[in-house]
Motif scaffolding. Structure first.
Motif, PDB file in Angstrom:
ATOM      1  N   ASN A 185       0.597  -1.571   0.045  1.00  0.00           N
ATOM      2  CA  ASN A 185      -0.035  -0.095   0.033  1.00  0.00           C
ATOM      3  C   ASN A 185       0.779   1.331  -0.010  1.00  0.00           C
ATOM      4  O   ASN A 185       0.518   2.125  -0.656  1.00  0.00           O
ATOM      5  CB  ASN A 185      -0.943  -0.010   1.275  1.00  0.00           C
ATOM      6  N   GLU A 186       1.936   1.248   0.661  1.00  0.00           N
ATOM      7  CA  GLU A 186       2.715   2.372   0.644  1.00  0.00           C
ATOM      8  C   GLU A 186       3.382   2.549  -0.507  1.00  0.00           C
ATOM      9  O   GLU A 186       3.716   3.694  -0.853  1.00  0.00           O
ATOM     10  CB  GLU A 186       3.863   2.251   1.933  1.00  0.00           C
ATOM     11  N   VAL A 187       3.995   1.565  -1.179  1.00  0.00           N
ATOM     12  CA  VAL A 187       4.683   1.565  -2.213  1.00  0.00           C
ATOM     13  C   VAL A 187       3.790   2.238  -3.375  1.00  0.00           C
ATOM     14  O   VAL A 187       4.273   2.807  -4.204  1.00  0.00           O
ATOM     15  CB  VAL A 187       5.424   0.191  -2.574  1.00  0.00           C
ATOM     16  N   THR A 188       2.670   1.681  -3.342  1.00  0.00           N
ATOM     17  CA  THR A 188       1.919   2.209  -4.620  1.00  0.00           C
ATOM     18  C   THR A 188       0.888   3.061  -4.365  1.00  0.00           C
ATOM     19  O   THR A 188       0.292   3.423  -5.524  1.00  0.00           O
ATOM     20  CB  THR A 188       0.766   0.772  -4.982  1.00  0.00           C
ATOM     21  N   ASN A 189       0.850   3.898  -3.280  1.00  0.00           N
ATOM     22  CA  ASN A 189       0.125   5.074  -3.027  1.00  0.00           C
ATOM     23  C   ASN A 189       0.168   6.062  -3.882  1.00  0.00           C
ATOM     24  O   ASN A 189       1.574   6.637  -3.820  1.00  0.00           O
ATOM     25  CB  ASN A 189       0.004   5.245  -1.393  1.00  0.00           C
ATOM     26  N   PRO A 190      -0.559   6.520  -4.703  1.00  0.00           N
ATOM     27  CA  PRO A 190       0.030   7.501  -5.487  1.00  0.00           C
ATOM     28  C   PRO A 190       0.346   9.019  -4.795  1.00  0.00           C
ATOM     29  O   PRO A 190       1.064   9.727  -5.470  1.00  0.00           O
ATOM     30  CB  PRO A 190      -1.120   7.782  -6.651  1.00  0.00           C
ATOM     31  N   VAL A 191      -0.281   9.251  -3.753  1.00  0.00           N
ATOM     32  CA  VAL A 191      -0.207  10.321  -3.179  1.00  0.00           C
ATOM     33  C   VAL A 191       1.064  10.509  -2.328  1.00  0.00           C
ATOM     34  O   VAL A 191       1.684  11.554  -2.127  1.00  0.00           O
ATOM     35  CB  VAL A 191      -1.085  10.549  -1.886  1.00  0.00           C
ATOM     36  N   LYS A 192       2.102   9.176  -2.365  1.00  0.00           N
ATOM     37  CA  LYS A 192       2.841   9.352  -1.407  1.00  0.00           C
ATOM     38  C   LYS A 192       4.329   8.962  -2.326  1.00  0.00           C
ATOM     39  O   LYS A 192       5.432   8.546  -1.854  1.00  0.00           O
ATOM     40  CB  LYS A 192       2.992   8.099  -0.379  1.00  0.00           C
ATOM     41  N   ARG A 193       4.192   9.184  -3.650  1.00  0.00           N
ATOM     42  CA  ARG A 193       5.490   8.902  -4.516  1.00  0.00           C
ATOM     43  C   ARG A 193       6.672   9.868  -4.389  1.00  0.00           C
ATOM     44  O   ARG A 193       7.529   9.662  -5.067  1.00  0.00           O
ATOM     45  CB  ARG A 193       4.901   8.746  -5.810  1.00  0.00           C
ATOM     46  N   ASN A 194       6.470  11.209  -3.820  1.00  0.00           N
ATOM     47  CA  ASN A 194       7.447  11.852  -3.579  1.00  0.00           C
ATOM     48  C   ASN A 194       7.932  12.080  -2.241  1.00  0.00           C
ATOM     49  O   ASN A 194       8.647  12.500  -1.646  1.00  0.00           O
ATOM     50  CB  ASN A 194       6.948  13.472  -3.638  1.00  0.00           C
ATOM     51  N   THR A 195       7.483  10.900  -1.316  1.00  0.00           N
ATOM     52  CA  THR A 195       7.994  10.472   0.191  1.00  0.00           C
ATOM     53  C   THR A 195       8.559   9.282   0.051  1.00  0.00           C
ATOM     54  O   THR A 195       8.652   8.381  -0.795  1.00  0.00           O
ATOM     55  CB  THR A 195       6.952  10.446   0.865  1.00  0.00           C
ATOM     56  N   LYS A 196       9.329   8.891   1.376  1.00  0.00           N
ATOM     57  CA  LYS A 196       9.911   7.708   1.705  1.00  0.00           C
ATOM     58  C   LYS A 196       8.979   6.897   2.697  1.00  0.00           C
ATOM     59  O   LYS A 196       9.381   6.472   3.725  1.00  0.00           O
ATOM     60  CB  LYS A 196      11.215   7.953   2.101  1.00  0.00           C
ATOM     61  N   SER A 197       7.755   7.144   2.889  1.00  0.00           N
ATOM     62  CA  SER A 197       7.054   6.417   3.673  1.00  0.00           C
ATOM     63  C   SER A 197       6.936   4.945   3.779  1.00  0.00           C
ATOM     64  O   SER A 197       6.577   4.471   4.817  1.00  0.00           O
ATOM     65  CB  SER A 197       5.399   7.055   3.455  1.00  0.00           C
ATOM     66  N   TYR A 198       7.359   4.455   2.853  1.00  0.00           N
ATOM     67  CA  TYR A 198       7.612   2.900   2.561  1.00  0.00           C
ATOM     68  C   TYR A 198       8.790   2.413   3.355  1.00  0.00           C
ATOM     69  O   TYR A 198       8.976   1.375   3.883  1.00  0.00           O
ATOM     70  CB  TYR A 198       7.789   2.427   1.162  1.00  0.00           C
ATOM     71  N   LEU A 199       9.727   3.332   3.916  1.00  0.00           N
ATOM     72  CA  LEU A 199      11.043   2.702   4.208  1.00  0.00           C
ATOM     73  C   LEU A 199      10.859   1.981   5.701  1.00  0.00           C
ATOM     74  O   LEU A 199      11.644   1.136   5.660  1.00  0.00           O
ATOM     75  CB  LEU A 199      11.760   3.945   4.751  1.00  0.00           C
ATOM     76  N   GLY A 475       9.861  13.412 -15.403  1.00  0.00           N
ATOM     77  CA  GLY A 475       9.682  12.101 -14.948  1.00  0.00           C
ATOM     78  C   GLY A 475      10.679  11.592 -14.247  1.00  0.00           C
ATOM     79  O   GLY A 475      11.837  11.316 -14.853  1.00  0.00           O
ATOM     80  N   ASN A 476      10.585  11.536 -12.935  1.00  0.00           N
ATOM     81  CA  ASN A 476      11.570  10.933 -12.093  1.00  0.00           C
ATOM     82  C   ASN A 476      11.110   9.681 -11.512  1.00  0.00           C
ATOM     83  O   ASN A 476       9.860   9.443 -11.046  1.00  0.00           O
ATOM     84  CB  ASN A 476      11.780  11.622 -10.688  1.00  0.00           C
ATOM     85  N   PHE A 477      11.735   8.616 -11.898  1.00  0.00           N
ATOM     86  CA  PHE A 477      11.316   7.149 -11.590  1.00  0.00           C
ATOM     87  C   PHE A 477      12.137   6.707 -10.541  1.00  0.00           C
ATOM     88  O   PHE A 477      12.113   5.159 -10.504  1.00  0.00           O
ATOM     89  CB  PHE A 477      11.596   6.227 -12.937  1.00  0.00           C
ATOM     90  N   SER A 478      12.636   7.273  -9.496  1.00  0.00           N
ATOM     91  CA  SER A 478      13.415   6.725  -8.241  1.00  0.00           C
ATOM     92  C   SER A 478      12.568   6.129  -7.339  1.00  0.00           C
ATOM     93  O   SER A 478      13.013   5.332  -6.654  1.00  0.00           O
ATOM     94  CB  SER A 478      14.344   7.616  -8.006  1.00  0.00           C
ATOM     95  N   HIS A 479      11.388   6.150  -7.193  1.00  0.00           N
ATOM     96  CA  HIS A 479      10.680   5.799  -6.266  1.00  0.00           C
ATOM     97  C   HIS A 479      10.355   4.391  -6.514  1.00  0.00           C
ATOM     98  O   HIS A 479      10.141   4.156  -7.776  1.00  0.00           O
ATOM     99  CB  HIS A 479       9.153   6.358  -6.239  1.00  0.00           C
ATOM    100  N   PRO A 480      10.232   3.400  -5.445  1.00  0.00           N
ATOM    101  CA  PRO A 480      10.173   1.964  -5.973  1.00  0.00           C
ATOM    102  C   PRO A 480       8.807   1.637  -6.752  1.00  0.00           C
ATOM    103  O   PRO A 480       8.508   0.589  -7.140  1.00  0.00           O
ATOM    104  CB  PRO A 480      10.128   1.386  -4.729  1.00  0.00           C
TER     105      PRO A 480
END
Length: 493
Positions: A185-199, A475-480
């Motif tokens: 959920n954390e990795v795929t949440n579109p709202v959190k793609r500029n965060t590291k909430s998944y860490l 386009g920055n694709f660095s988020h997992p």
């Protein structure tokens, strides 16, 4: 992406998890033992540590008791799960520990890569009955009810050296699967793609699934991991697990197998084969994929020798006809694919004129002559669903191909274009297919693959985007989210 600063694991907040469900386990039904395997192995459960899911407090126990009697039943059970769901021909050829080590040794000699298998399963707390019994050609099994209180267990198998078995005490199926769900959920949440909430969750799962084996993996020089996982664990984006300093993919190439018994582990020179690339950018009842046109044409014309067909030419009849005319060893399908709950016929690959259903894949005869690699660049797998997991995890064996590259969730159109372009570029020189995928994922993580000025930039050059994507901007694709969904299934070599 800037380097992630190490995180103090003791400060990671524990997720809110559902309580362990009460279980009334059924007695084991009709256990059958051969004269040489009538043993009851006592598994220690005496380690008591506070803070159940705090990674810094996870302890492990180590058992080395006749591991073939442990690995064989796991192989048999996981193989049976896929055989039953996919309606595959029954097999009694279940891989043993000796088989596994012989195959890994052959791979190491052929590729120069040091591979390892990691079994990740759930086993009951306390006593475990291990059975390896034969009656003629039949394999007799001890059936056991799945319990939500089962603990996580890891088994590491390498070409040489003793296998390593680690039980992770004070874990439970319920709590581990809740973490897996939270991670996705954390990795795929579109709202959190500029965060590291998944860490935090990525590190918790790393401490459970990888850290107990870290020392042995490093001591043995392992650089390729194939995960053979239990129900509920097959949809974990393993590449994005994090040790506090870096992602798993920064140290290992990663893949998954349904079971070793169902995987064709033979090696061959896939670099000499031709590519058949097909795709659709428009659909009657599904979202368009505008990047498919450039993806298919670029891959087949610039990155790999072969033929390409788009939209109206992407029919079932043409797909069959092209393979009959020429034995393409690689098939790339840039289109929607869905792995759904229920019968395999519910899951499909969308062609221009029809849906190629999962239960129809064997009829494509991609095993004769052998297809080395099937690529699906726009898949979606039902989250947390047993049947969807079996369909996705069994894709290679069901299709009759050695390897399949597919996605756990639907990645953005431009993200798929970026990874696929880089993957085929890396495949030219990589020693194994999983390493080509790893390098493509790292290129996205490190922003070598990116969109800038209306162009897609990769390690091999730049591509103009199609007009419908000209306003994509930067386009920055660095988020997992963008790179960890891609999974090498089956033979990663």
């Amino acid at each position: 992406m800037p380097a992630v600063a190490p995180i103090n694991l003791d400060t990671i907040p524990k997720p809110t998890l559902p309580p362990t469900l009460p279980v009334n386990p059924l007695p084991i039904a009709n256990p059958v033992f051969s004269p040489n395997s009538q043993q009851l192995y006592q598994i220690s459960n005496s380690l008591q540590q506070p803070n159940l899911l705090s990674p810094s407090n996870i302890n492990v126990s180590n058992w080395q008791t006749n591991l073939d009697t442990v690995i064989f039943p796991i192989e048999e059970r996981l193989t049976r799960d896929f055989v039953n769901y996919l309606n595959l021909p029954s097999t009694n050829a279940i891989a043993t520990l000796e088989d596994a080590q012989n195959k890994l040794s052959a791979i190491e000699k052929a590729t120069g890569i040091k591979p390892a298998l990691i079994y990740i399963t759930f086993l009951p707390k306390g006593n475990t009955i291990v059975d390896r019994s034969y009656s003629g050609s039949s394999i007799l099994r001890v059936e056991q009810q799945i319990q939500n209180s089962e603990e996580l267990e890891l088994i590491l198998v390498t070409a040489s050296g003793e296998p390593i078995r680690r039980r992770i005490p004070l874990t439970s199926r319920t709590e581990v699967l809740a973490l897996v769900q939270k991670f996705r959920n954390e990795v795929t949440n579109p709202v959190k793609r500029n965060t590291k909430s998944y860490l935090p969750v990525a590190q918790q799962l790393y401490q459970m699934m990888i850290a107990p084996l870290d020392a042995e993996l490093q001591a043995r020089g392992i650089n390729n991991l194939s995960f053979i996982s239990d129900l509920g664990l097959r949809s974990v984006p393993m590449a994005a697990l994090h040790d506090g300093k870096g992602f798993l993919i920064e140290r290992y190439s990663v893949g998954s197998m349904p079971s070793l018994s169902l995987t064709d582990t033979s090696t061959s020179n896939f670099k000499d084969t031709q590519l058949l690339a097909m795709g659709a950018s428009q659909f009657a009842d599904m979202s368009p994929l505008p990047a498919v046109e450039i993806e298919v044409s670029t891959i087949a014309r610039q990155e790999w020798p072969g033929k390409s067909f788009l939209n109206q030419a992407f029919t079932l009849a043409n797909l069959k006809s092209q393979r009959q005319q020429q034995p393409f060893g690689m098939i790339h399908l840039a289109t929607h694919a869905e792995f759904r709950s229920g019968d395999p016929s519910n899951s499909f690959i969308q062609l221009w004129d029809t849906k190629l259903r999962l239960d129809q894949l064997r009829q494509m005869n991609w095993h004769s002559p052998q297809v080395e690699l099937l690529v699906l660049s726009a898949c979606r797998t039902a989250v947390g669903d047993r049947d969807a997991e079996l369909g996705f995890g069994g894709l290679a064996v069901q299709a009759g191909v050695k390897s399949a590259l597919a996605t756990l969730w639907y990645v953005s159109d431009e993200g798929s274009l970026g990874l696929m372009s880089e993957f085929y570029s890396q495949l030219k020189n990589a020693p194994i297919k999983a390493e080509a995928l790893r390098q493509a994922q790292l290129a996205m993580l490190r922003q070598t693959v990116r969109i800038e000025g209306g162009m897609l930039h990769t390690s091999s050059g730049s591509l103009p985007l199609p007009p419908s994507m000209s306003n994509t901007g930067s386009g920055n694709f660095s988020h997992p989210y963008y790179w960890s969904a891609f999974r090498m299934i089956g033979n990663p070599w």
